[in-house]
Design a protein around this motif. Structure first.
Motif, mmCIF file in Angstrom:
data_model
loop_
_atom_site.group_PDB
_atom_site.id
_atom_site.type_symbol
_atom_site.label_atom_id
_atom_site.label_comp_id
_atom_site.label_asym_id
_atom_site.label_seq_id
_atom_site.Cartn_x
_atom_site.Cartn_y
_atom_site.Cartn_z
ATOM 1 N N MET A 114 0.821 -1.215 0.000
ATOM 2 C CA MET A 114 0.000 0.000 0.000
ATOM 3 C C MET A 114 0.853 1.262 0.000
ATOM 4 O O MET A 114 0.352 2.343 -0.248
ATOM 5 C CB MET A 114 -0.947 0.025 1.190
ATOM 6 N N LEU A 115 2.168 1.125 0.255
ATOM 7 C CA LEU A 115 3.037 2.292 0.309
ATOM 8 C C LEU A 115 4.458 1.880 -0.072
ATOM 9 O O LEU A 115 4.961 0.860 0.402
ATOM 10 C CB LEU A 115 3.040 2.883 1.727
ATOM 11 N N ILE B 77 8.058 9.341 -0.167
ATOM 12 C CA ILE B 77 7.019 8.445 -0.665
ATOM 13 C C ILE B 77 7.088 8.410 -2.184
ATOM 14 O O ILE B 77 7.245 9.445 -2.829
ATOM 15 C CB ILE B 77 5.630 8.918 -0.191
ATOM 16 N N VAL B 78 6.971 7.212 -2.742
ATOM 17 C CA VAL B 78 7.016 7.020 -4.196
ATOM 18 C C VAL B 78 5.644 6.556 -4.657
ATOM 19 O O VAL B 78 5.136 5.547 -4.165
ATOM 20 C CB VAL B 78 8.083 5.958 -4.568
ATOM 21 N N LYS C 211 17.756 2.829 -0.737
ATOM 22 C CA LYS C 211 17.023 1.611 -0.383
ATOM 23 C C LYS C 211 15.526 1.868 -0.547
ATOM 24 O O LYS C 211 15.080 3.011 -0.496
ATOM 25 C CB LYS C 211 17.293 1.215 1.074
ATOM 26 N N VAL C 212 14.759 0.791 -0.698
ATOM 27 C CA VAL C 212 13.302 0.886 -0.820
ATOM 28 C C VAL C 212 12.662 0.193 0.372
ATOM 29 O O VAL C 212 13.086 -0.899 0.772
ATOM 30 C CB VAL C 212 12.815 0.250 -2.142
ATOM 31 N N LEU C 213 11.646 0.853 0.942
ATOM 32 C CA LEU C 213 10.848 0.279 2.023
ATOM 33 C C LEU C 213 9.428 0.081 1.510
ATOM 34 O O LEU C 213 8.888 0.951 0.816
ATOM 35 C CB LEU C 213 10.811 1.211 3.234
ATOM 36 N N LEU C 214 8.827 -1.050 1.862
ATOM 37 C CA LEU C 214 7.466 -1.363 1.440
ATOM 38 C C LEU C 214 6.582 -1.554 2.662
ATOM 39 O O LEU C 214 7.034 -2.066 3.689
ATOM 40 C CB LEU C 214 7.458 -2.641 0.598
ATOM 41 N N GLY D 129 3.284 -3.360 9.470
ATOM 42 C CA GLY D 129 3.250 -3.670 8.049
ATOM 43 C C GLY D 129 4.428 -3.168 7.241
ATOM 44 O O GLY D 129 4.544 -3.500 6.067
ATOM 45 N N THR D 130 5.316 -2.363 7.817
ATOM 46 C CA THR D 130 6.485 -1.885 7.071
ATOM 47 C C THR D 130 7.635 -2.858 7.260
ATOM 48 O O THR D 130 8.044 -3.149 8.382
ATOM 49 C CB THR D 130 6.906 -0.478 7.538
ATOM 50 N N GLY D 131 8.129 -3.351 6.135
ATOM 51 C CA GLY D 131 9.226 -4.311 6.180
ATOM 52 C C GLY D 131 10.571 -3.626 6.268
ATOM 53 O O GLY D 131 10.688 -2.406 6.136
ATOM 54 N N PRO D 132 11.616 -4.407 6.470
ATOM 55 C CA PRO D 132 12.963 -3.833 6.488
ATOM 56 C C PRO D 132 13.333 -3.346 5.091
ATOM 57 O O PRO D 132 12.776 -3.805 4.098
ATOM 58 C CB PRO D 132 13.846 -5.001 6.926
ATOM 59 N N PRO D 133 14.267 -2.417 4.988
ATOM 60 C CA PRO D 133 14.681 -1.939 3.660
ATOM 61 C C PRO D 133 15.258 -3.074 2.827
ATOM 62 O O PRO D 133 15.862 -4.010 3.359
ATOM 63 C CB PRO D 133 15.758 -0.895 3.947
#
Length: 139
Positions: free
Chosen positions: A56-57, A74-75, A94-97, A104-108
């Motif tokens: 979602m982000l 934010i992308v 790095k990208v975070l999802l 709900g936010t995972g590691p980079p």
């Protein structure tokens, strides 16, 4: 995965709280598309993940490799331009999802390490005088 009730999802025949799912993280580093003296254009590569979605982000986190600060943006498109960067500096990106639910936010994901281009040589701002002789040849 089908939404069942607030915070619960159906997986097969079992109902499991959303917190039991692993937060998403990208498998690959961002892809470098273009480089300038003050910008880096990237593709976040958020389609290949480990962990659970839906995503979602998407966020891009970047910093200089020698610095102790980091910025997160934010992308909301398939590509992203990091700009107002310093020339000839190495950056780690790095990208975070994030998926719905608490935690709900995972590691980079893995980093892209790249360098902006040099700014180029500065030209003299002064005027250049050229003289011509009677035959029109420049001196």
């Amino acid at each position: 995965m089908v939404p069942r009730m607030a915070g619960l999802f159906t997986r097969g025949y079992t109902t499991t709280p959303a917190e039991d799912y692993a937060p998403p993280t990208p498998i690959a580093p961002p892809e470098l598309l273009a480089v300038g003296a003050t910008y880096l254009w990237i593709k976040p590569n958020a389609n290949s993940i480990i962990g659970d979605g839906p995503i979602m982000l998407k966020e891009v986190e970047y910093r200089t490799t020698k610095g102790n600060w980091a910025e997160t943006h934010i992308v909301d498109s398939p590509t992203y331009k990091l700009w107002h960067l310093d020339p000839d500096v190495e950056y780690e990106i790095k990208v975070l999802l994030t998926r719905p639910g608490e935690g709900g936010t995972g590691p980079p994901g893995p980093p892209l390490i790249t360098r902006t281009k040099c700014a180029g040589e500065r030209r003299d701002e002064g005027a250049r005088f050229v003289s011509a002789d009677t035959a029109g040849r420049l001196h």
